[in-house]
Scaffold this active site. Structure first.
Site, mmCIF file in Angstrom:
data_model
loop_
_atom_site.group_PDB
_atom_site.id
_atom_site.type_symbol
_atom_site.label_atom_id
_atom_site.label_comp_id
_atom_site.label_asym_id
_atom_site.label_seq_id
_atom_site.Cartn_x
_atom_site.Cartn_y
_atom_site.Cartn_z
ATOM 1 N N ASP A 68 1.126 -0.318 9.545
ATOM 2 C CA ASP A 68 1.318 0.905 10.247
ATOM 3 C C ASP A 68 2.911 1.246 10.364
ATOM 4 O O ASP A 68 3.340 2.206 10.012
ATOM 5 C CB ASP A 68 0.809 0.916 11.833
ATOM 6 C CG ASP A 68 0.878 2.131 12.477
ATOM 7 O OD1 ASP A 68 0.795 2.984 12.053
ATOM 8 O OD2 ASP A 68 0.758 1.932 13.580
ATOM 9 N N ILE A 117 0.786 -1.042 0.094
ATOM 10 C CA ILE A 117 0.086 -0.049 0.182
ATOM 11 C C ILE A 117 0.916 1.216 0.026
ATOM 12 O O ILE A 117 0.339 2.260 -0.498
ATOM 13 C CB ILE A 117 -0.900 -0.043 1.317
ATOM 14 C CG1 ILE A 117 -2.133 1.141 0.925
ATOM 15 C CG2 ILE A 117 -0.526 0.112 2.438
ATOM 16 C CD1 ILE A 117 -3.160 0.829 1.926
#
Length: 169
Positions: A33, A10
């Site tokens: 994250d 991503i």
């Protein structure tokens, strides 16, 4: 097509906003994250610290926004998905809220393209099939009223990709 599916990283996707499966501290962590904070650079953490100073983190199901630093996006929308504890603690509702509030924040910031990871399905342990169904159903419901937004689900692993592919197609 307003909903697309890819398998990949991503942090490499060129969109207006990528969604971060954050923890409530907003200080980075593992999985997606950690990758977003590493690849985006220190500006993301600096902005997250400012949000923490103002509101004390991000509650489960809510979302906040920062710039994207060195990522090929304009924004990072940080949302906190629920930790799976068996399904009796409103995990499905909280996951739906995480997607809905991310989409709403994107609309507020005139985001026309947004990439989502598979929220809560890693270390948070949410069952992948149920999470995929919630993600797609929530996104389709949101897009009924907001048709100028393109959504890309970015699956890191083959298992999630196959689940999403079956539900989208």
């Amino acid at each position: 097509m307003p909903i697309q599916l890819i398998q990949g990283d991503i942090t490499k996707i060129e969109v207006d906003a990528i969604v971060n499966a954050a923890n409530s501290s907003l200080l980075g962590g593992g999985g997606v994250d950690g990758a977003i904070h590493r690849n985006g650079g220190p500006v993301i953490l600096e902005e997250c610290r400012k949000i923490r100073a103002k509101q004390g983190g991000c509650p489960t199901g809510e979302a906040v926004i920062t710039t994207a630093g060195k990522l090929p996006a304009k924004y990072v929308i940080h949302t906190v998905g629920p930790v799976w504890t068996g399904g009796g603690n409103n995990e499905a509702v909280l996951l739906k809220n995480a997607y809905w509030n991310s989409l709403s924040l994107g609309r507020e910031y005139n985001v026309h393209s947004m990439a989502f990871p598979n929220i809560s399905t890693g270390i948070y342990g949410f069952p992948k099939a149920e999470a995929a169904e919630i993600a797609i159903d929530t996104t389709k419901a949101f897009l009924k009223d907001v048709n100028e937004m393109e959504i890309i689900f970015v699956c890191f692993d083959v298992e999630n990709f196959d689940l999403y592919d079956q539900l989208i197609n």
